[in-house]
Write a protein that holds these residues in place. Structure first.
Motif, PDB file in Angstrom:
ATOM      1  N   ASN A   1       0.837  -1.192   0.000  1.00 34.20           N
ATOM      2  CA  ASN A   1       0.000   0.000   0.000  1.00 34.20           C
ATOM      3  C   ASN A   1       0.867   1.234   0.000  1.00 34.20           C
ATOM      4  O   ASN A   1       2.081   1.160  -0.090  1.00 34.20           O
ATOM      5  N   SER A   2       0.237   2.382   0.147  1.00 37.75           N
ATOM      6  CA  SER A   2       0.961   3.648   0.064  1.00 37.75           C
ATOM      7  C   SER A   2       1.843   3.912   1.275  1.00 37.75           C
ATOM      8  O   SER A   2       2.618   4.857   1.273  1.00 37.75           O
ATOM      9  N   ASP A   3       1.729   3.089   2.328  1.00 38.00           N
ATOM     10  CA  ASP A   3       2.548   3.301   3.510  1.00 38.00           C
ATOM     11  C   ASP A   3       3.790   2.413   3.520  1.00 38.00           C
ATOM     12  O   ASP A   3       4.405   2.200   4.556  1.00 38.00           O
ATOM     13  N   ALA A   4       4.194   1.898   2.400  1.00 37.26           N
ATOM     14  CA  ALA A   4       5.371   1.017   2.340  1.00 37.26           C
ATOM     15  C   ALA A   4       6.652   1.852   2.266  1.00 37.26           C
ATOM     16  O   ALA A   4       7.548   1.582   1.484  1.00 37.26           O
ATOM     17  N   VAL A   5       6.720   2.873   3.117  1.00 37.08           N
ATOM     18  CA  VAL A   5       7.882   3.755   3.172  1.00 37.08           C
ATOM     19  C   VAL A   5       8.804   3.265   4.279  1.00 37.08           C
ATOM     20  O   VAL A   5       8.349   2.929   5.375  1.00 37.08           O
TER      21      VAL A   5
END
Length: 180
Positions: free
Chosen positions: A149-153
């Protein structure tokens, strides 16, 4: 350090007569000729290439990628167990990824932590540093589901030992690993 530099370093060690004292010189592959501290540091060093980047994979897959890259494709951590929501990896038949049971205060930089959070979600992180009261992780996907998802930082997060334990489903729902 690229493979040529590592080969040169190992060659220089052979000719200087100084070998690593805690690891037998039994392999032609450079990784096995490093001390455990040097292996752990290589894993930590590799994590910085991804810091603050969206790596597009879950925390567990990111850690698997880091180990693969740090060992120059030599060690592959096993995939998930049958359920991707199980916080532990499948058994490592190679013996190169070793699970340990220890208090969080005894971990070292380069150790891998897999845990079951109080939310019920699993999470995997790499220990970056530790002091007498807290541990610092580098990790992908903190505060999110294990799905891509977009939080795979990749970020750095520091918690006290008591906060670490309060984030868990139960006090013993984590495993520490090292890669040998």
């Amino acid at each position: 350090m690229n493979i040529w530099q590592k080969s040169l370093s190992i060659t220089l060690l052979i000719f200087s007569g100084s070998l690593y004292a805690d690891v037998p010189w039994s392999s032609t592959y450079w990784w096995h000729d490093l001390t455990q501290s040097e292996r752990n540091q290589a894993i930590v060093d590799e994590t910085y290439a991804d810091l603050n980047k969206n790596v597009g994979v879950s925390c567990k897959e990111w850690v698997r990628n880091i180990v693969y890259r740090a060992t120059e494709s030599h060690i592959i951590i096993p995939p998930n167990r049958s359920s991707p929501y199980d916080y532990k990896w499948a058994n490592d038949s190679t013996g190169q990824v070793v699970a340990m049971s220890m208090p969080i205060k005894d971990v070292s930089p380069g150790h891998i932590i897999q845990m079951k959070l109080s939310s019920g979600w699993p999470h995997t992180a790499i220990v970056l540093a530790k002091s007498s009261t807290q541990v610092t992780f580098i990790e992908s996907n903190w505060d999110s589901t294990p799905d891509i998802n977009s939080d795979a930082v990749v970020k750095i997060r520091t918690v006290t030992f008591s906060k670490f334990y309060s984030n868990l489903k139960s006090p013993g729902s984590y495993t520490v690993y090292f890669v040998q």
